[in-house]
Design an enzyme around this catalytic site. Structure first.
Site, PDB file in Angstrom:
ATOM      1  N   ASP A 162       0.818  -1.212   0.000  1.00  0.00           N
ATOM      2  CA  ASP A 162       0.000   0.000   0.000  1.00  0.00           C
ATOM      3  C   ASP A 162       0.855   1.267   0.000  1.00  0.00           C
ATOM      4  O   ASP A 162       0.354   2.361  -0.231  1.00  0.00           O
ATOM      5  CB  ASP A 162      -0.930  -0.006   1.219  1.00  0.00           C
ATOM      6  CG  ASP A 162      -1.980   1.095   1.145  1.00  0.00           C
ATOM      7  OD1 ASP A 162      -2.552   1.289   0.062  1.00  0.00           O
ATOM      8  OD2 ASP A 162      -2.218   1.758   2.163  1.00  0.00           O
ATOM      9  N   SER A 220      -6.861   5.633  -0.548  1.00  0.00           N
ATOM     10  CA  SER A 220      -6.984   4.481  -1.435  1.00  0.00           C
ATOM     11  C   SER A 220      -8.460   4.171  -1.669  1.00  0.00           C
ATOM     12  O   SER A 220      -9.247   4.087  -0.729  1.00  0.00           O
ATOM     13  CB  SER A 220      -6.278   3.276  -0.807  1.00  0.00           C
ATOM     14  OG  SER A 220      -6.547   2.113  -1.556  1.00  0.00           O
ATOM     15  N   GLN A 235      -3.575   0.065  -7.934  1.00  0.00           N
ATOM     16  CA  GLN A 235      -4.399   0.817  -6.986  1.00  0.00           C
ATOM     17  C   GLN A 235      -4.951   2.072  -7.648  1.00  0.00           C
ATOM     18  O   GLN A 235      -4.235   2.761  -8.389  1.00  0.00           O
ATOM     19  CB  GLN A 235      -3.580   1.217  -5.758  1.00  0.00           C
ATOM     20  CG  GLN A 235      -4.369   1.947  -4.684  1.00  0.00           C
ATOM     21  CD  GLN A 235      -3.495   2.367  -3.511  1.00  0.00           C
ATOM     22  OE1 GLN A 235      -2.918   3.449  -3.512  1.00  0.00           O
ATOM     23  NE2 GLN A 235      -3.380   1.492  -2.508  1.00  0.00           N
TER      24      GLN A 235
END
Length: 208
Positions: free
Chosen positions: A124, A148, A198
């Protein structure tokens, strides 16, 4: 969702205060041989050739805003060494590409589910940041509202996670207050062990 001969699929929904806040779809596969190829690891300096966290602080961040210095100097479960610090100290528009060396700050258990969870945690980091490079911004810019929106990950093989990993990311698109980024995680020997994608929110705050 389904149990097959070699693939199994599961769906998870996390509920907080009676509302769904998170959904996860996971596909599990029995290990088997197959056709193999992978992208080459980028040619970048090894982590030993780059400044460590203390050197980064002394060379780049001593005069940085307090919230940036706190981020770099706080204790965390991972160590991070960027190949370049330029986007942290410059407002220039840069290519949407980033390379960081990253490793767990401690011994990683040998169980593959735990190793996969650690890799997911590491994955992440820096993706959203890479989508801001062409705009002369970083996630530390307080004029940006970032988060996100969705995150996908593919695990290509087991790795003990006992050494530095190279996380290389690029962003092919941003628009509509969203930025899309992709990532590849290589071990030191150059083997691709995971890929990520992402989409994140990158919105200028209303009062700016």
């Amino acid at each position: 969702i389904r149990d097959g001969a070699s693939f199994t699929t599961r769906r998870v929904v996390a509920i907080q205060h009676g509302k769904a806040i998170f959904t996860l779809s996971a596909s599990f596969q029995v290990d088997e041989p197959g056709l193999e190829h992978q992208s080459a690891m980028p040619a970048v300096p090894m982590p030993e050739e780059l400044p460590n966290t203390q050197q980064i602080y002394e060379d780049y961040l001593e005069d940085a805003p307090e919230h940036i210095r706190r981020f770099w100097m706080r204790e965390r479960p991972v160590e991070i060494i960027p190949v370049s610090m330029k986007h942290y100290i410059s407002s220039d528009a840069l290519e949407p590409v980033q390379h960081i060396w990253i490793r767990a700050n401690g011994k990683v258990p040998p169980e593959r589910p735990i190793q996969a969870a650690i890799l997911a945690y590491l994955s992440d980091m820096t993706l959203l940041d890479t989508a801001l490079f062409p705009h002369g911004l970083s996630v530390f810019d307080r004029s940006i509202q970032g988060a996100s929106l969705d995150h996908s990950m593919w695990f290509h093989g087991a790795d003990p996670l006992d050494d530095w990993l190279l996380y290389t990311t690029d962003s092919p698109f941003s628009g509509g207050a969203r930025g899309l980024s992709r990532g590849s995680i290589f071990n030191r020997s150059g083997r691709l062990i995971a890929s990520t994608a992402q989409e994140g929110l990158i919105r200028k705050r209303a009062n700016d």
